[in-house]
Design a protein around this motif. Structure first.
Motif, PDB file in Angstrom:
ATOM      1  N   GLN A   1       0.843  -1.190   0.000  1.00 13.94           N
ATOM      2  CA  GLN A   1       0.000   0.000   0.000  1.00 13.94           C
ATOM      3  C   GLN A   1       0.886   1.251   0.000  1.00 13.94           C
ATOM      4  OE1 GLN A   1      -3.325   0.328   0.022  1.00 13.94           O
ATOM      5  NE2 GLN A   1      -3.818  -1.843   0.094  1.00 13.94           N
ATOM      6  N   GLY A   2       0.789   2.027  -1.041  1.00 12.30           N
ATOM      7  CA  GLY A   2       1.545   3.270  -1.081  1.00 12.30           C
ATOM      8  C   GLY A   2       3.000   3.111  -1.441  1.00 12.30           C
ATOM      9  N   VAL A   3       3.363   2.009  -2.070  1.00 12.67           N
ATOM     10  CA  VAL A   3       4.743   1.831  -2.506  1.00 12.67           C
ATOM     11  C   VAL A   3       5.077   2.905  -3.544  1.00 12.67           C
ATOM     12  CG1 VAL A   3       6.297   0.323  -3.788  1.00 12.67           C
ATOM     13  CG2 VAL A   3       4.843  -0.618  -2.018  1.00 12.67           C
ATOM     14  N   PRO A   4       6.194   3.606  -3.396  1.00 12.69           N
ATOM     15  CA  PRO A   4       6.519   4.690  -4.333  1.00 12.69           C
ATOM     16  C   PRO A   4       6.804   4.165  -5.739  1.00 12.69           C
ATOM     17  CG  PRO A   4       8.362   4.252  -2.865  1.00 12.69           C
ATOM     18  CD  PRO A   4       7.208   3.457  -2.344  1.00 12.69           C
ATOM     19  N   VAL A   5       6.512   4.979  -6.713  1.00 10.00           N
ATOM     20  CA  VAL A   5       6.795   4.606  -8.093  1.00 10.00           C
ATOM     21  C   VAL A   5       8.231   4.988  -8.439  1.00 10.00           C
ATOM     22  CG1 VAL A   5       4.403   4.880  -8.788  1.00 10.00           C
ATOM     23  CG2 VAL A   5       5.943   6.820  -8.974  1.00 10.00           C
ATOM     24  N   ILE A   6       8.732   4.397  -9.516  1.00 12.36           N
ATOM     25  CA  ILE A   6      10.076   4.704  -9.970  1.00 12.36           C
ATOM     26  C   ILE A   6      10.160   6.194 -10.298  1.00 12.36           C
ATOM     27  CG2 ILE A   6      11.748   4.328 -11.824  1.00 12.36           C
ATOM     28  CD1 ILE A   6      10.674   1.466 -12.010  1.00 12.36           C
ATOM     29  N   GLY A   7      11.203   6.830  -9.833  1.00 11.81           N
ATOM     30  CA  GLY A   7      11.387   8.248 -10.104  1.00 11.81           C
ATOM     31  C   GLY A   7      10.778   9.163  -9.070  1.00 11.81           C
ATOM     32  N   CYS A   8      10.117   8.564  -8.027  1.00  6.63           N
ATOM     33  CA  CYS A   8       9.515   9.392  -6.977  1.00  6.63           C
ATOM     34  C   CYS A   8      10.606  10.169  -6.245  1.00  6.63           C
ATOM     35  CB  CYS A   8       8.755   8.502  -6.001  1.00  6.63           C
ATOM     36  SG  CYS A   8       8.001   9.395  -4.629  1.00  6.63           S
ATOM     37  N   SER A   9      10.340  11.429  -5.950  1.00 11.88           N
ATOM     38  CA  SER A   9      11.353  12.272  -5.296  1.00 11.88           C
ATOM     39  C   SER A   9      10.852  12.835  -3.972  1.00 11.88           C
ATOM     40  CB  SER A   9      11.748  13.426  -6.225  1.00 11.88           C
ATOM     41  OG  SER A   9      10.606  14.209  -6.559  1.00 11.88           O
ATOM     42  N   CYS A  10       9.894  12.123  -3.330  1.00  3.40           N
ATOM     43  CA  CYS A  10       9.381  12.596  -2.045  1.00  3.40           C
ATOM     44  C   CYS A  10      10.430  12.375  -0.952  1.00  3.40           C
ATOM     45  CB  CYS A  10       8.085  11.874  -1.698  1.00  3.40           C
ATOM     46  SG  CYS A  10       8.344  10.163  -1.227  1.00  3.40           S
ATOM     47  N   ASN A  11      10.150  12.890   0.241  1.00  3.01           N
ATOM     48  CA  ASN A  11      11.104  12.801   1.351  1.00  3.01           C
ATOM     49  C   ASN A  11      11.401  11.357   1.750  1.00  3.01           C
ATOM     50  OD1 ASN A  11      11.375  15.559   1.517  1.00  3.01           O
ATOM     51  ND2 ASN A  11       9.815  15.800   3.105  1.00  3.01           N
ATOM     52  N   ILE A  12      10.390  10.483   1.658  1.00  2.00           N
ATOM     53  CA  ILE A  12      10.603   9.094   2.051  1.00  2.00           C
ATOM     54  C   ILE A  12      11.581   8.424   1.091  1.00  2.00           C
ATOM     55  CG2 ILE A  12       9.499   6.887   2.548  1.00  2.00           C
ATOM     56  CD1 ILE A  12       8.646   9.186   4.374  1.00  2.00           C
ATOM     57  N   CYS A  13      11.339   8.629  -0.207  1.00  2.41           N
ATOM     58  CA  CYS A  13      12.191   7.978  -1.204  1.00  2.41           C
ATOM     59  C   CYS A  13      13.621   8.516  -1.169  1.00  2.41           C
ATOM     60  CB  CYS A  13      11.593   8.162  -2.595  1.00  2.41           C
ATOM     61  SG  CYS A  13      10.039   7.282  -2.798  1.00  2.41           S
ATOM     62  N   LYS A  14      13.763   9.779  -0.813  1.00  5.96           N
ATOM     63  CA  LYS A  14      15.098  10.396  -0.768  1.00  5.96           C
ATOM     64  C   LYS A  14      15.792  10.184   0.569  1.00  5.96           C
ATOM     65  CE  LYS A  14      13.834  14.569  -1.898  1.00  5.96           C
ATOM     66  NZ  LYS A  14      13.958  16.004  -2.247  1.00  5.96           N
ATOM     67  N   SER A  15      15.073   9.664   1.544  1.00  8.30           N
ATOM     68  CA  SER A  15      15.635   9.497   2.877  1.00  8.30           C
ATOM     69  C   SER A  15      16.866   8.592   2.858  1.00  8.30           C
ATOM     70  CB  SER A  15      14.588   8.901   3.820  1.00  8.30           C
ATOM     71  OG  SER A  15      15.159   8.564   5.069  1.00  8.30           O
ATOM     72  N   LEU A  16      17.877   8.974   3.621  1.00 12.98           N
ATOM     73  CA  LEU A  16      19.078   8.150   3.780  1.00 12.98           C
ATOM     74  C   LEU A  16      19.012   7.293   5.044  1.00 12.98           C
ATOM     75  CD1 LEU A  16      21.830  10.756   2.760  1.00 12.98           C
ATOM     76  CD2 LEU A  16      20.697   9.030   1.342  1.00 12.98           C
ATOM     77  N   ASP A  17      17.917   7.380   5.767  1.00  9.23           N
ATOM     78  CA  ASP A  17      17.708   6.586   6.976  1.00  9.23           C
ATOM     79  C   ASP A  17      17.286   5.173   6.561  1.00  9.23           C
ATOM     80  OD1 ASP A  17      16.894   5.426   9.380  1.00  9.23           O
ATOM     81  OD2 ASP A  17      15.885   7.237  10.099  1.00  9.23           O
ATOM     82  N   PHE A  18      18.066   4.170   6.929  1.00  8.29           N
ATOM     83  CA  PHE A  18      17.771   2.794   6.528  1.00  8.29           C
ATOM     84  C   PHE A  18      16.410   2.351   7.054  1.00  8.29           C
ATOM     85  CE2 PHE A  18      19.463   2.155  10.750  1.00  8.29           C
ATOM     86  CZ  PHE A  18      18.787   1.048  11.240  1.00  8.29           C
ATOM     87  N   ARG A  19      15.911   2.973   8.096  1.00  8.30           N
ATOM     88  CA  ARG A  19      14.616   2.581   8.679  1.00  8.30           C
ATOM     89  C   ARG A  19      13.450   2.980   7.774  1.00  8.30           C
ATOM     90  NH1 ARG A  19      15.364   5.420  14.394  1.00  8.30           N
ATOM     91  NH2 ARG A  19      15.898   7.071  12.903  1.00  8.30           N
ATOM     92  N   ASP A  20      13.707   3.826   6.793  1.00  8.19           N
ATOM     93  CA  ASP A  20      12.670   4.208   5.828  1.00  8.19           C
ATOM     94  C   ASP A  20      12.653   3.302   4.602  1.00  8.19           C
ATOM     95  OD1 ASP A  20      11.555   6.426   7.211  1.00  8.19           O
ATOM     96  OD2 ASP A  20      13.271   7.659   6.625  1.00  8.19           O
ATOM     97  N   LYS A  21      13.522   2.316   4.567  1.00 11.69           N
ATOM     98  CA  LYS A  21      13.578   1.371   3.442  1.00 11.69           C
ATOM     99  C   LYS A  21      13.008   0.038   3.902  1.00 11.69           C
ATOM    100  CE  LYS A  21      15.832   4.736   1.595  1.00 11.69           C
ATOM    101  NZ  LYS A  21      15.075   5.708   0.772  1.00 11.69           N
ATOM    102  N   ARG A  22      11.811  -0.296   3.453  1.00 11.82           N
ATOM    103  CA  ARG A  22      11.090  -1.431   4.024  1.00 11.82           C
ATOM    104  C   ARG A  22      10.721  -2.484   2.985  1.00 11.82           C
ATOM    105  NH1 ARG A  22       8.040   3.240   5.713  1.00 11.82           N
ATOM    106  NH2 ARG A  22       8.721   3.923   7.786  1.00 11.82           N
ATOM    107  N   PHE A  23      11.041  -3.746   3.299  1.00 11.98           N
ATOM    108  CA  PHE A  23      10.492  -4.869   2.559  1.00 11.98           C
ATOM    109  C   PHE A  23       9.082  -5.144   3.069  1.00 11.98           C
ATOM    110  CE2 PHE A  23      14.930  -6.865   1.724  1.00 11.98           C
ATOM    111  CZ  PHE A  23      15.030  -6.170   0.533  1.00 11.98           C
ATOM    112  N   ARG A  24       8.344  -5.997   2.344  1.00  3.13           N
ATOM    113  CA  ARG A  24       7.009  -6.370   2.778  1.00  3.13           C
ATOM    114  C   ARG A  24       7.047  -7.142   4.100  1.00  3.13           C
ATOM    115  NH1 ARG A  24       5.381  -5.643  -2.727  1.00  3.13           N
ATOM    116  NH2 ARG A  24       7.451  -6.432  -3.258  1.00  3.13           N
TER     117      ARG A  24
END
Length: 254
Positions: free
Chosen positions: A12-35
């Motif tokens: 739900q809400g997985v970003p699309v390729i090329g998304c430039s929002c704060n979540i996608c640009k975040s360098l915090d590993f905790r913002d990178k989530r598998f299912r």
């Protein structure tokens, strides 16, 4: 007993390729989530709950060398699509993989992975032993597991309790009867999709309210949408004893 959160995200809400929002640009590993999925190791027994599309990478990243059984919470693809990747454990362990699920869950995977369950199986396909469960407690390698029935809008889903640990994903309703099964849990992992309302998942506020009602010593939220916001910011908003989970988090229990 050790619990590892293999994945804390959602489709739900997985970003699309090329998304430039704060979540996608975040360098915090905790913002990178598998299912969403977890690994539980208790008394030498290795259990995985759910095999989503990221299952192979989760196993590699966590360096899990043995899986004794798979438990499935429900039949949605983001929780079952990686089932084919249990085959390396078949090869290494030289035995079928027990997969525990409700009747409707097993029927769904038998349709989606028909080649696994065919009477004339192709050499090398995954070797799966489908084990039907219901809402009664069951045992895997001497480990008692208590199913926790919850509702995902109109779809029945099972959470699971092992000793003083309870895992619930994909829910927006927990009955009083199920709450009694959770009572006394020390560590709770509970789904919290996003801040905005949703038809079939707890929102952040709803998850906080439910966590406080359950009263575990520590609650971690999982199944976190891209829309939730930055981990570092949202985590600071949460009450004491409640935190956002993140991929790779390890939890130790007696």
């Amino acid at each position: 007993m050790k619990v590892t959160l293999l994945g804390t995200g959602t489709s739900q809400g997985v970003p699309v390729i090329g998304c430039s929002c704060n979540i996608c640009k975040s360098l915090d590993f905790r913002d990178k989530r598998f299912r969403s999925s977890i690994h539980i190791e208790v008394n030498g027994v290795s259990l995985v709950i759910d095999t989503g599309p990221d299952f192979r990478m989760q196993m590699l990243r966590a360096d899990i060398q043995k899986v004794d059984a798979v438990l499935l919470t429900h039949e949605h693809k983001d929780h079952t699509a990686g089932l084919d990747d249990i085959r390396p454990f078949n090869f290494k362990q030289k035995k079928d993989m027990p997969v525990f699920g409700r009747y409707q869950v097993l029927e769904q995977i038998k349709r989606e992975f028909a080649y696994i369950f065919s009477g004339n199986r192709y050499p090398g396909v995954p070797q799966v032993e489908a084990v039907e469960i219901d809402t009664n407690p069951f045992v895997v390698s001497k480990i008692q597991i208590i199913p926790i029935p919850v509702m995902h809008y109109k779809l029945p889903v099972l959470g699971f309790r092992i000793k003083d640990f309870t895992y619930i994903t994909d829910a927006n309703f927990i009955s009083d009867e199920s709450l009694k099964l959770i009572e006394g849990t020390d560590i709770l992992v509970l789904n919290a999709l996003q801040k905005d309302s949703h038809i079939s998942h707890f929102t952040l506020d709803e998850a906080i309210s439910m966590a406080q009602k359950i009263g575990a010593r520590q609650t971690y939220f999982t199944h976190i949408s891209h829309r939730m916001g930055l981990h570092a910011e949202v985590d600071q908003e949460l009450p004491a004893g409640i935190s956002l989970g993140y991929d790779g988090l390890e939890i130790s229990l007696p």
